[in-house]
Design an enzyme around this catalytic site. Structure first.
Site, mmCIF file in Angstrom:
data_model
loop_
_atom_site.group_PDB
_atom_site.id
_atom_site.type_symbol
_atom_site.label_atom_id
_atom_site.label_comp_id
_atom_site.label_asym_id
_atom_site.label_seq_id
_atom_site.Cartn_x
_atom_site.Cartn_y
_atom_site.Cartn_z
ATOM 1 N N LYS A 179 18.308 42.859 7.178
ATOM 2 C CA LYS A 179 18.719 41.534 6.918
ATOM 3 C C LYS A 179 18.517 40.344 8.071
ATOM 4 O O LYS A 179 18.059 39.223 7.727
ATOM 5 C CB LYS A 179 20.212 41.583 6.711
ATOM 6 N N ASN A 237 26.046 36.639 9.784
ATOM 7 C CA ASN A 237 26.326 38.131 10.692
ATOM 8 C C ASN A 237 25.776 37.545 12.021
ATOM 9 O O ASN A 237 26.024 38.338 13.135
ATOM 10 C CB ASN A 237 25.763 39.264 10.079
ATOM 11 N N HIS A 271 27.979 52.677 3.944
ATOM 12 C CA HIS A 271 29.192 51.954 3.800
ATOM 13 C C HIS A 271 29.942 52.378 2.493
ATOM 14 O O HIS A 271 30.816 51.716 1.943
ATOM 15 C CB HIS A 271 29.310 50.365 3.943
#
Length: 468
Positions: A123, A146, A193
């Site tokens: 990303k 982010n 995750h």
């Protein structure tokens, strides 16, 4: 209807990178803000003092109780949906937003459109490549989300942008139900995750939210069918197109690679017969397969925004990757030493291992529940040797025993930071001229290091000692 903040009681869940600016912005909009936080350490107490001086209420050590009268929760992205705070909010009919949702709602009518990127790996690099391409086209832009500029700062500040390159995690997407990007990409999907999302299906669904309401293009990975499935399931604006990227020769409505050239068969006239050259593979730094895929995804989003081909080339040439992402450290005695400390899961490490032909692999750390059989089986033919460090190294050693029994393995029974120097020395002993010693741990770093940056720095220092 826009949400009216004046006089509303808004609870901000979590201090830190997103919580503090969210609380300040909401307070400035006239909301009555209460911040709740699980911890009460020195940093949290200092942040509480700063916010309380503005008239914001802060409750430390009590992140599970819903404050009376709460009309909206704005949460830090990492807070799990299963927390009692959110259960209570659901029972009370209180909406929950993340910082991304708040930023989206606070955009001005003439705000810059968003080109959004998510995926298990790649990303940050893709968003930085995209921003570099957009800048090469003369557009006012920033890498946000982010990384880089805070999204809240980008949408509420005085700086004017033509377009934003936005990195979004699965956590952020979970709490962003209203997001509607100009165009978006899901780079890849692999288990990650799952303790937060509860299942792979829930994780994928949250990633897929990035496609909802896209206006121009949904960019997917041809080699990862799950990303295309998410496009098929998305509810998009009429006329929005599915655009694939591939390391092979592209079909119509795809970007790909032909004879060392990145080409576009999506945003050209008569795409069934024509292709537009964008850049050479050598323009991508580094030209590892997974990084070429990142470049193609960035190019697809830029082309969806109308960026000319020359800007794709110029932007890729100007791009410099962050440290610890498949970074060449040095050559010592004919052996290349490469730092990919950012490869903290098996999916990222698989891509890293695929970039080299003969590897002495340094791996290990905190496995986070991962298994390594598929990774080792796929890379076995490339491995000259392996040096294992960290708390969960036995899991990798067992996979090597099952799937690469002929590969020599050095198991370092230590988890102190000094282990990296010994690991590099052992790797040098195993390597032959033409090999690559690759730090691609497939694990998190916190058993031995503060973060993956510190781990990569330790590797680089150890390599420099070899050449001294």
């Amino acid at each position: 209807m826009p949400f009216e903040f004046q006089g509303k009681h808004v609870t901000v869940a979590g201090l830190g990178v997103s919580g503090v600016p969210a609380a300040k912005v909401l307070h400035g909009l006239g909301a009555r803000v209460t911040v709740v936080n699980d911890g009460a350490d020195e940093r949290a107490r200092a942040q509480a003092v700063e916010l309380e001086a503005l008239g914001i209420t802060v409750r430390l050590g009590d992140g599970d109780t819903l404050p009376d009268g709460t009309e909206l929760i704005v949460t830090a992205p990492g807070w799990k949906p299963t927390k009692p705070l959110f259960t209570a909010a659901g029972q009370a009919g209180v909406p929950v937003w993340g910082d991304v949702e708040l930023a989206w709602r606070l955009r001005r009518p003439d705000s810059a459109p968003w080109l959004a990127v998510t995926g298990t790996n790649g990303k940050t690099t893709t968003v930085q490549m995209l921003a570099s391409i957009l800048k090469a086209a003369g557009l006012r832009t920033a890498a946000v989300g982010n990384i880089g500029v805070s999204l809240l700062d980008a949408v509420t500040g005085d700086e004017e942008y033509d377009v934003l390159a936005v990195e979004l995690s699965s956590y952020q997407l979970h709490w962003a139900p209203s997001l509607r990007a100009h165009s978006a990409a899901v780079l890849n999907l692999a288990p990650d995750h799952l303790d937060w999302h509860g299942s792979m299906e829930a994780y994928a669904a949250d990633k897929g939210r990035i496609y909802e309401g896209n206006h121009v293009a949904c960019v997917y990975n041809v080699a990862d069918k799950a990303t295309e499935d998410l496009v098929r399931e998305a509810d998009v604006e009429e006329g929005c197109r599915a655009i694939g990227f591939t390391l092979g020769s592209p079909a119509p409505s795809q970007l790909g690679v032909v004879d060392g050239i990145l080409v576009d068969r999506a945003f050209v006239e008569n795409r069934h017969k024509n292709a537009q050259e964008l850049a050479e593979v050598s323009d991508v730094n580094p030209p590892a397969p997974h990084n070429i895929a990142n470049a193609l995804a960035a190019a697809a989003l830029a082309r969806a925004f109308g960026v000319p081909a020359a800007a794709v080339r110029d932007g890729l040439r100007a791009f410099t990757p962050d440290a610890h992402r498949i970074a060449h450290v040095a050559d010592v005695d004919g052996v290349a030493y490469v730092d990919d400390s950012k490869a903290t899961n098996t999916h990222a490490t698989e891509a890293s291992l695929a970039a080299y032909e003969s590897i002495v692999w340094i791996a290990g750390g905190l496995a986070k529940g991962a298994t390594f059989d598929e990774l080792v089986a796929g890379a076995a033919k490339r491995l000259r040797g392996a040096v294992l460090i960290g708390a969960d190294r036995a899991l990798i050693r067992e996979a090597l025993t099952r799937h690469a029994p002929e590969v020599p393995v050095v198991d370092l029974d230590r988890t102190d930071t000094g282990a990296m120097l010994q690991a590099v020395q052992e790797a040098r002993r195993l390597a032959r001229p033409g090999d690559t010693v690759l730090l691609a741990p497939a694990c998190a770093s916190m058993d031995m290091f503060t973060n993956y940056n510190q781990r990569g720095d330790a590797f680089a220092r150890a390599v420099r000692e070899l050449g001294a």
